[in-house]
Structure formats: C-alpha cells, structure tokens
Motif scaffolding. Structure first.
Motif, PDB file in Angstrom:
ATOM      1  N   ASN A  45      -3.161 -11.036   5.181  1.00 23.34           N
ATOM      2  CA  ASN A  45      -3.522 -10.233   3.931  1.00 23.34           C
ATOM      3  C   ASN A  45      -5.090  -9.589   4.133  1.00 23.34           C
ATOM      4  O   ASN A  45      -5.658  -9.971   5.140  1.00 23.34           O
ATOM      5  CB  ASN A  45      -3.486 -10.854   2.605  1.00 23.34           C
ATOM      6  CG  ASN A  45      -3.856 -12.326   2.773  1.00 23.34           C
ATOM      7  OD1 ASN A  45      -5.053 -12.363   3.241  1.00 23.34           O
ATOM      8  ND2 ASN A  45      -3.291 -13.345   2.411  1.00 23.34           N
ATOM      9  N   SER A  70      -7.291 -10.310   2.224  1.00 27.17           N
ATOM     10  CA  SER A  70      -8.335 -11.349   1.989  1.00 27.17           C
ATOM     11  C   SER A  70      -8.563 -11.971   3.315  1.00 27.17           C
ATOM     12  O   SER A  70      -9.925 -12.252   3.689  1.00 27.17           O
ATOM     13  CB  SER A  70      -7.785 -12.404   1.153  1.00 27.17           C
ATOM     14  OG  SER A  70      -7.563 -11.878  -0.039  1.00 27.17           O
ATOM     15  N   ASN A  88     -10.320  -1.884  -6.527  1.00 22.02           N
ATOM     16  CA  ASN A  88      -8.929  -2.357  -7.212  1.00 22.02           C
ATOM     17  C   ASN A  88      -9.178  -1.918  -8.622  1.00 22.02           C
ATOM     18  O   ASN A  88      -7.976  -2.051  -9.211  1.00 22.02           O
ATOM     19  CB  ASN A  88      -8.979  -3.739  -6.924  1.00 22.02           C
ATOM     20  CG  ASN A  88      -9.932  -4.635  -7.692  1.00 22.02           C
ATOM     21  OD1 ASN A  88     -11.033  -4.464  -7.697  1.00 22.02           O
ATOM     22  ND2 ASN A  88      -9.471  -5.420  -8.379  1.00 22.02           N
ATOM     23  N   ASP A 120     -13.623  -2.375   2.629  1.00 20.32           N
ATOM     24  CA  ASP A 120     -12.294  -2.804   2.058  1.00 20.32           C
ATOM     25  C   ASP A 120     -11.269  -1.900   1.846  1.00 20.32           C
ATOM     26  O   ASP A 120     -11.370  -1.047   0.801  1.00 20.32           O
ATOM     27  CB  ASP A 120     -12.697  -3.679   0.941  1.00 20.32           C
ATOM     28  CG  ASP A 120     -11.422  -4.306   0.021  1.00 20.32           C
ATOM     29  OD1 ASP A 120     -10.333  -4.039   0.521  1.00 20.32           O
ATOM     30  OD2 ASP A 120     -11.819  -5.458  -0.744  1.00 20.32           O
ATOM     31  N   HIS A 165      -6.345  -1.393  -0.737  1.00 16.28           N
ATOM     32  CA  HIS A 165      -5.780  -0.274  -1.694  1.00 16.28           C
ATOM     33  C   HIS A 165      -5.590   1.079  -1.045  1.00 16.28           C
ATOM     34  O   HIS A 165      -4.965   1.828  -1.683  1.00 16.28           O
ATOM     35  CB  HIS A 165      -6.362  -0.332  -3.167  1.00 16.28           C
ATOM     36  CG  HIS A 165      -5.693  -1.290  -4.155  1.00 16.28           C
ATOM     37  ND1 HIS A 165      -4.192  -1.155  -4.534  1.00 16.28           N
ATOM     38  CD2 HIS A 165      -6.151  -2.398  -4.610  1.00 16.28           C
ATOM     39  CE1 HIS A 165      -4.153  -2.086  -5.224  1.00 16.28           C
ATOM     40  NE2 HIS A 165      -5.023  -2.812  -5.341  1.00 16.28           N
ATOM     41  N   SER A 214      -4.362  -4.640   3.080  1.00 19.01           N
ATOM     42  CA  SER A 214      -3.110  -5.179   2.734  1.00 19.01           C
ATOM     43  C   SER A 214      -2.044  -4.399   2.893  1.00 19.01           C
ATOM     44  O   SER A 214      -1.890  -3.314   2.320  1.00 19.01           O
ATOM     45  CB  SER A 214      -3.047  -5.361   1.092  1.00 19.01           C
ATOM     46  OG  SER A 214      -4.342  -6.015   0.603  1.00 19.01           O
ATOM     47  N   HIS A 256       1.258  -5.141   2.428  1.00 20.42           N
ATOM     48  CA  HIS A 256       2.235  -5.457   1.575  1.00 20.42           C
ATOM     49  C   HIS A 256       1.927  -4.406   0.106  1.00 20.42           C
ATOM     50  O   HIS A 256       2.563  -4.772  -0.722  1.00 20.42           O
ATOM     51  CB  HIS A 256       2.314  -6.761   1.062  1.00 20.42           C
ATOM     52  CG  HIS A 256       1.078  -7.807   0.935  1.00 20.42           C
ATOM     53  ND1 HIS A 256       0.825  -8.994   1.475  1.00 20.42           N
ATOM     54  CD2 HIS A 256      -0.109  -7.413   0.421  1.00 20.42           C
ATOM     55  CE1 HIS A 256      -0.588  -9.258   1.360  1.00 20.42           C
ATOM     56  NE2 HIS A 256      -0.893  -8.319   0.608  1.00 20.42           N
ATOM     57  N   LYS A 257       0.843  -3.894   0.186  1.00 20.32           N
ATOM     58  CA  LYS A 257       0.660  -2.856  -1.120  1.00 20.32           C
ATOM     59  C   LYS A 257       1.168  -1.629  -0.659  1.00 20.32           C
ATOM     60  O   LYS A 257       2.435  -1.837  -0.537  1.00 20.32           O
ATOM     61  CB  LYS A 257      -0.845  -2.863  -1.349  1.00 20.32           C
ATOM     62  CG  LYS A 257      -1.503  -4.256  -1.799  1.00 20.32           C
ATOM     63  CD  LYS A 257      -2.885  -3.787  -2.412  1.00 20.32           C
ATOM     64  CE  LYS A 257      -3.692  -4.802  -2.720  1.00 20.32           C
ATOM     65  NZ  LYS A 257      -3.342  -5.841  -3.843  1.00 20.32           N
TER      66      LYS A 257
HETATM   67  C1  LIG Z   1     -10.124  -4.023  -3.299  1.00 23.20           C
HETATM   68  C2  LIG Z   1      -9.293  -5.183  -2.822  1.00 23.20           C
HETATM   69  N1  LIG Z   1      -9.673  -6.309  -1.695  1.00 23.20           N
HETATM   70  C3  LIG Z   1      -8.763  -7.110  -1.094  1.00 23.20           C
HETATM   71  C4  LIG Z   1      -7.701  -7.477  -1.908  1.00 23.20           C
HETATM   72  C5  LIG Z   1      -7.186  -8.778  -1.469  1.00 23.20           C
HETATM   73  O1  LIG Z   1      -5.799  -8.311  -0.774  1.00 23.20           O
HETATM   74  P1  LIG Z   1      -4.899  -9.559  -0.706  1.00 23.20           P
HETATM   75  O2  LIG Z   1      -4.219 -10.005  -1.754  1.00 23.20           O
HETATM   76  O3  LIG Z   1      -3.774  -8.682   0.224  1.00 23.20           O
HETATM   77  O4  LIG Z   1      -5.330 -10.486   0.053  1.00 23.20           O
HETATM   78  C6  LIG Z   1      -7.327  -6.805  -3.086  1.00 23.20           C
HETATM   79  C7  LIG Z   1      -5.999  -7.343  -3.737  1.00 23.20           C
HETATM   80  O5  LIG Z   1      -5.587  -6.719  -4.566  1.00 23.20           O
HETATM   81  C8  LIG Z   1      -7.872  -5.810  -3.478  1.00 23.20           C
HETATM   82  O6  LIG Z   1      -7.657  -4.868  -4.491  1.00 23.20           O
END
Ligand SMILES: Cc1ncc(COP(=O)(O)O)c(C=O)c1O
Length: 436
Positions: free
Chosen positions: A134, A136, A215, A240, A243, A263, A265-266
């Motif tokens: 992911n 993160s 986000n 980052d 999104h 991500s 999976h988004k």
């Molecule tokens: C701006 C941003 N960074 C990082 C993440 C983390 O993504 P993940 O849940 O795929 O680890 C998100 C998740 O919504 C996000 O919106």
C-alpha cells in the motif's frame, strides 16, 4: 463467479432475497470483450464528449459486482475492482494452492511483467518500481529508510496523511529530527503552496514530504516546481501519490521527484493490498529497506520487496487492473470523473449554505471534492445522507483523522468509473434538501 457459494453464504441467494437477482443476472452477461468493443467504438470521441456518453459508461459499470442498494461516494477509501481483476486473483490463488512451492515461482516471474507494466503506465523505469502492500508501506520505507540525524529538518504539511505524520513524529522521538508542518487554506493556489515551501526551507532542511493531491480536499500541489526547488538546494523529495495514481494522467518522470508512493487499490482499481514505490535510480542506495536486504542489493529496487512469503496472486492481479485501466484510457477516465464531480457540485455550489473546499477548475479536480453545509457538522451530514438515502461519504472533521489539523469540516465525495449519473443526482438532491 457471482453464484459461488462460500459455506452457508451464497451471493446469489443474498441478491434474490434483496430483489436484485435480475439485475445481477444482466450484469453477469457483460464481459471485458464487450468493454473493449465499446471503447473501440468511441475512440474518435474527445474525452470530454465520451465523458457524457451514458451508454458507454453503462458498459463500464457492468464490469463490476457491486452492492447497488447503497450509493458509494466514498470510493476514495479503497475502490471496488472489476470482476476480471477479482477473477484473476482467484485463479492465481487456485493455481498456487495446487503446489505452492512450484507455482509460486511461476507467478513470481509474472510479477516482473507487472513491474514493467507499472513503469510504462506511471512513466519511469522498471528498475525504479517496487511493488508494495500500500502507499503507507511505500512512504514509510522512505521516511524510515533515509539516513537523517538529530537536528535535520523535514518539512511537510498539516494536511498530509495522518499515518505519514505519525511516522515523522516517531522519527522525531527516535532521532530528534525537526519536523515542520506547514498550514494552508483550502482551496488554494499552486503559487501559494510553492511560496510556503520556499519560505520555510532552512539550511537544516533535508526532506520535503507532501501530497500530489491531498486525501482531504484533493488539493493539487505544484509537484514539479517544488521538486526543482528542492533539488537546487540538495533536498530529498517524497511525494505522496496515494490518491493521484491512475486518477488523472501524469508521468512520474515529469514530476522530477526523488521518490513517490501510490495506493494501487485506489484509483487503478487493483486488488486490495497493492502499492507502488518509485525511487529514482541514483537515489536507491540512499534508502534503507524496512526489512533487511543483503548488501549486494543496495542499488536494486527489489530490496524493498524483501518481506518474506508474498501475496503473489494479488500482485499478479495488478496486470489485469492495468489492462482494464488502459481499455478505458487515462484521459477518458479523468474526464468522466470531472464530469461526475461537476454534475453534483455545479448545482450545489450556488446554494447559500453550501461551502466548497475544493477547486472545481478543470485540471485541478477530477473525482474528489469536499463540501460542507453551514450549521451542520460533518457527522450530521454523513448520518443524514446514510439514514435517508443510503449514501456513503467520508466525513471530515477534527478528530476524524487523529493527528491531522485542518481548518474546515465537511464531507469528501469520491464517485468512480462505476458510479451512475442517477447516484450522483440523488446525492445532489439530498444535499440540496439538507442545505435548505
Ligand atoms: C494521502 C494519502 N496518503 C497515504 C495513504 C495511505 O494509503 P494506503 O491505505 O494505501 O496505505 C492514504 C490513504 O487514504 C492517503 O489518502
């Protein structure tokens, strides 16, 4: 596939009991080949024109198995993936299960194809792409893997993702780094964001960490300008793109960043638990992997994937998500997302109590915008929408995302390629009623 039984639970029985059986049967007849044919038919239409072609998007909507008894306008959390992606993962799992030690290596070899496809799609070299679980994980590899010493400064923003802010806070406690969080109003301009970073940089600044789009409101950052500024001062950039990836068209190489996390999976609609980490080739040796890798791999992007036995079926399924994404086309998808956003935002923004926290300008917003109603909390809006109309949105208020400070409250609305116009119109009407 939709009729598959899982113990006592049968999806078809559930759909029959909810009266949705007939719709499910019709949906099951629409194949990926149908979508390929439909996409070929509209290939000469400009993306903005194709965005309003409801019969084409009906074909796209039919590629998904969804619970249509609710209206999902929080697809930005993580997205439903198309039936073909779900099936591919099931097939890979079934295959691996036949004789794990033999088949895992075959599926693992296919993952190299995924790396190449991701590199093509995102505009970088295969040797700069690691496949993670992911965003993160991608971003934490960078945040925890850089050599930084007491007193070194990291500049990020208050509207960065809470988990990423927590990761910097932990490094502050562990390594005595200085973490500076910039504030900014929403929506704001590219110039404003650039100037805030430029003013904040000091001789101690070693890293800039910021979102491509946030986000919270989808605020777009002038990534290339900020990265050029950072490079001219010898500062490492972490962007980052959780999104941004596959949400709107861009190439990572054009952003000129040192590193980037997505991500999958988004917005790519890849299997759950998939992410991308990009590190510029010359910077790979500077970043330690979270899980140790041998010294011989110091300059190899695969060192970031040394995490033990892997969910290979899920990783291999990314290839099907890319095939699906390419069939729709990045430009056409972005135009459709903008169309859906404007379809609800245009009538609502004129109402006196409505507060828009996102830019609605073309090229600054696609499938994500945040709106509030004066006199109502985010919790009141989300509950009213769900209780009366079974509409699912993300409520944003202080405390909803612990650790993040932001100067507004409202709801984040994220339609997707599988969202119908009727669903968006129902939402717009429900909001107009609430704002009366
Ligand atoms: C701006 C941003 N960074 C990082 C993440 C983390 O993504 P993940 O849940 O795929 O680890 C998100 C998740 O919504 C996000 O919106």
């Amino acid at each position: 596939m939709a009729a598959k039984s899982h113990g006592n639970w049968s999806r078809r029985a559930f759909l029959r009991s909810t009266g949705a059986g007939a719709a499910a049967a019709a949906i099951a007849t629409s194949s990926f080949d149908d979508l390929i044919a439909a996409s070929a038919e509209i290939q000469n239409q400009a993306p903005e024109q194709a965005a309003t072609n409801q019969s084409y998007w009906g074909q796209v909507q039919n590629q998904f198995d969804l619970d249509r008894t609710m209206i999902n306008l929080n697809t930005g959390h993580h997205c439903s993936h198309p039936r073909m992606v779900a099936r591919a993962v099931e097939e890979y799992l079934r295959m691996e299960n036949l004789l794990p030690v033999r088949y895992a290596s075959q599926i693992g070899a296919n993952v190299e194809t995924v790396r190449r496809m991701l590199a093509e799609e995102f505009g970088c070299e295969s040797e700069e792409v690691a496949i993670t679980r992911n965003a993160s994980e991608s971003l934490q590899i960078l945040q925890s893997g850089l050599d930084l010493k007491a007193g070194d400064e990291v500049i990020t923003t208050e509207q960065d993702y809470p988990r990423m802010l927590t990761t910097w806070d932990q490094r502050l406690r562990r390594d005595k780094l200085k973490i500076t969080r910039l504030q900014f109003p929403v929506p704001t301009t590219a110039d404003d964001l650039y100037e805030r970073f430029e003013r904040a940089i000091t001789p101690q600044t070693k890293v800039l960490h910021f979102c491509h789009i946030t986000n919270l409101t989808g605020q777009l950052f002038p990534v290339q300008r900020i990265c050029r500024l950072a490079r001219s001062r010898g500062i490492f950039t972490i962007v980052d793109g959780a999104h941004a990836g596959a949400h709107f068209p861009y190439k990572i190489r054009d952003l000129e960043c040192d590193s980037y996390g997505v991500s999958l999976h988004k917005w790519l609609l890849a299997p759950f638990g998939t992410g991308l980490l990009f590190v510029r080739k010359d910077q790979i040796p500077k970043v330690w992997p979270l899980q140790a890798a041998p010294a011989v791999s110091d300059a190899n992007i695969r060192k970031f994937e040394e995490t033990g036995t892997q969910p290979l079926a899920v990783k291999a399924g990314i290839a099907d998500a890319i095939a699906f994404h390419r069939t729709i086309g990045a430009e056409r998808k972005a135009a459709r997302l903008y169309y859906l956003t404007m379809r609800w935002a245009e009538p609502l923004r004129k109402l006196p109590k409505i507060q828009m926290f996102s830019s609605l300008k073309p090229g600054e917003t696609w499938g994500m915008a945040t709106v509030g109603i004066q006199g109502m909390t985010a919790g009141q809006i989300t509950s009213a929408l769900f209780d009366k109309n079974r509409i699912v949105v993300a409520g944003l208020a202080q405390g909803a995302m612990p650790g993040q400070q932001f100067p507004f409250q409202g709801i984040r609305v994220t339609p997707n390629v599988y969202t119908t116009v009727e669903e968006v119109d129902t939402f717009a009407r429900a909001m107009a009623d609430l704002a009366k």
